[in-house]
Design a protein around this motif. Structure first.
Motif, mmCIF file in Angstrom:
data_model
loop_
_atom_site.group_PDB
_atom_site.id
_atom_site.type_symbol
_atom_site.label_atom_id
_atom_site.label_comp_id
_atom_site.label_asym_id
_atom_site.label_seq_id
_atom_site.Cartn_x
_atom_site.Cartn_y
_atom_site.Cartn_z
ATOM 1 N N GLU A 49 0.828 -1.204 0.000
ATOM 2 C CA GLU A 49 0.000 0.000 0.000
ATOM 3 C C GLU A 49 0.866 1.259 0.000
ATOM 4 O O GLU A 49 0.503 2.268 -0.604
ATOM 5 C CB GLU A 49 -0.941 -0.009 1.204
ATOM 6 N N ASP A 65 -2.821 -7.248 -10.578
ATOM 7 C CA ASP A 65 -3.905 -7.842 -9.805
ATOM 8 C C ASP A 65 -3.427 -8.220 -8.410
ATOM 9 O O ASP A 65 -2.267 -7.996 -8.041
ATOM 10 C CB ASP A 65 -4.507 -9.048 -10.529
ATOM 11 N N ARG A 66 -4.324 -8.790 -7.612
ATOM 12 C CA ARG A 66 -3.999 -9.118 -6.222
ATOM 13 C C ARG A 66 -2.832 -10.084 -6.115
ATOM 14 O O ARG A 66 -2.029 -10.003 -5.182
ATOM 15 C CB ARG A 66 -5.233 -9.700 -5.522
ATOM 16 N N ARG A 67 -2.731 -11.006 -7.046
ATOM 17 C CA ARG A 67 -1.628 -11.974 -6.993
ATOM 18 C C ARG A 67 -0.289 -11.259 -7.136
ATOM 19 O O ARG A 67 0.653 -11.519 -6.378
ATOM 20 C CB ARG A 67 -1.798 -13.015 -8.112
ATOM 21 N N LEU A 73 0.293 -8.016 -6.628
ATOM 22 C CA LEU A 73 0.489 -7.122 -5.487
ATOM 23 C C LEU A 73 0.926 -7.908 -4.257
ATOM 24 O O LEU A 73 1.769 -7.452 -3.480
ATOM 25 C CB LEU A 73 -0.794 -6.347 -5.199
ATOM 26 N N GLY A 74 0.345 -9.110 -4.065
ATOM 27 C CA GLY A 74 0.752 -9.945 -2.934
ATOM 28 C C GLY A 74 2.204 -10.370 -3.036
ATOM 29 O O GLY A 74 2.931 -10.402 -2.030
#
Length: 275
Positions: free
Chosen positions: A114, A218-220, A222-223
C-alpha cells in the motif's frame, strides 16, 4: 512551537538539505541554503529557550534514508545537517535525560505494498501504469519507503526512536495521528478512542491520491510484491529487536515474515525490476 503550522511549513528545510548534497555548494545557493538553515535554527532555539517543546515533521525527512551518493542524494549528510539545526542541548545526554531530550517518530506503513501504491500515485509520470513505475522508476525512489532503514540511521546517531505501526491504528478504527499525539506526545486524550480532549472533532486530512487509473497489477502480483518488500524489511530484524533506544507501537506484524537468513535478502527494488 507555541502555534500550529501548515502541512508544508518544514519542507523547505529538508529540501534545502537535499539540494545541498544533490547540486553542490557553489554560487548563490550557498548563501540561500545558509539563510534557510539559520531561519529554522533560530526558530527552534527561540522556542527551546522559552522552555517549549519543538515538534516538527516533513515527508522529505525520508531523504535521510537515501544511500545514493553517486546519484546526488547523500542521506548521511542530510541527517547530519538536520541534527545540526536542532538546539545543541536538545540532543545532549545528561544524568536527568540519559537518552537526551530528542525523540524521533517514524511511521511504518503496512501492508508494505500500500505504501508502494501511494508512492506511485505521488510520483508517476502522467498516466504511467504501476508495473512500469515498479520496473523503471522505483529503484530511484525506493528509499522513500525504507522506514526501517531510516529508523536504523537515527539509532546509529544515538537518538531514541518510536516506530508506529500505522496498520494497527487503522484496524482499530483510530487515527494514527491521534495515536501519536496521545501515546507519544502526551496530549490529554480519551484513552479508548484516542480522541484529543481539547479538540474531539479535529479532522485530519491525509495527503492521498485515490485515482487508480493505470493500476494494471492484480492481487496476486500485489501480494508477491508485498512479500518481497517484507523480506527486505527483515534485513533490519535483529538490529531493531535488540535496539535499546527503540520503542515500537505495536511490535506485532512488522517482523511476522522474518526468519533464518532474513538479513541476506536482496535490495527489493532490484528484485522487483527483474520480475
Amino acid at each position: 512551537m507555541g502555534q500550529q503550522h501548515g502541512a508544508k511549513d518544514f519542507a523547505p528545510l529538508l529540501v534545502a538539505m537535499r539540494n545541498a548534497t544533490k547540486f553542490g555548494v557553489d554560487g548563490d545557493d550557498v548563501a540561500k541554503r545558509a539563510a534557510v538553515y539559520e531561519a529554522y535554527g533560530t526558530a527552534f532555539r527561540d522556542a527551546w529557550e522559552r522552555n517549549r517543546s519543538v515538534v516538527f515533521g516533513a515527508e522529505a525527512i525520508d531523504y535521510a534514508a537515501s544511500e545514493d551518493v553517486d546519484g546526488g542524494v547523500d542521506g548521511d549528510a542530510i541527517l547530519r545537517d538536520l541534527i545540526g539545526v536542532l538546539p545543541r542541548d536538545a540532543t545532549a545526554k545528561s544524568s536527568e535525560c540519559p537518552d537526551g531530550r530528542t525523540a524521533v517518530l517514524i511511521a511504518h506503513r503496512l501492508p508494505r505494498v500500500e505504501h508502494l501504491v501511494s508512492l506511485w500515485h505521488q510520483l508517476r509520470r502522467g498516466s504511467q501504469p504501476l508495473s512500469d513505475f515498479v520496473v523503471l522508476d522505483l529503484i530511484n525512489y525506493g528509499f522513500m519507503m525504507n522506514s526501517l532503514g531510516l529508523t536504523a540511521k537515527f539509532l546509529e546517531k544515538g537518538l531514541p526512536v518510536v516506530l508506529i505501526n500505522t496498520e494497527d491504528a487503522t484496524r482499530r478504527g483510530l487515527l494514527a495521528t491521534n495515536v501519536v499525539a496521545c501515546d507519544v506526545l502526551g496530549v490529554p486524550c480519551n484513552n479508548a478512542t484516542k480522541t484529543i480532549r481539547a479538540a474531539p472533532d479535529l479532522a485530519i486530512f491525509a495527503n492521498k491520491r485515490a485515482n487508480n487509473e493505470g493500476m494494471d497489477l492484480d492481487r496476486r502480483w500485489l501480494g508477491g510484491i508485498d512479500d518481497i518488500l517484507n523480506k527486505f524489511d527483515c534485513r533490519f530484524w535483529h538490529l531493531l529487536l535488540t535496539a535499546e533506544l527503540l520503542e515500537v507501537l505495536p511490535l506485532r506484524r512488522i517482523f511476522d515474515s522474518c526468519g533464518k537468513g532474513a538479513q541476506d535478502v536482496l535490495f527489493p527494488f532490484q528484485a522487483l525490476s527483474r520480475k
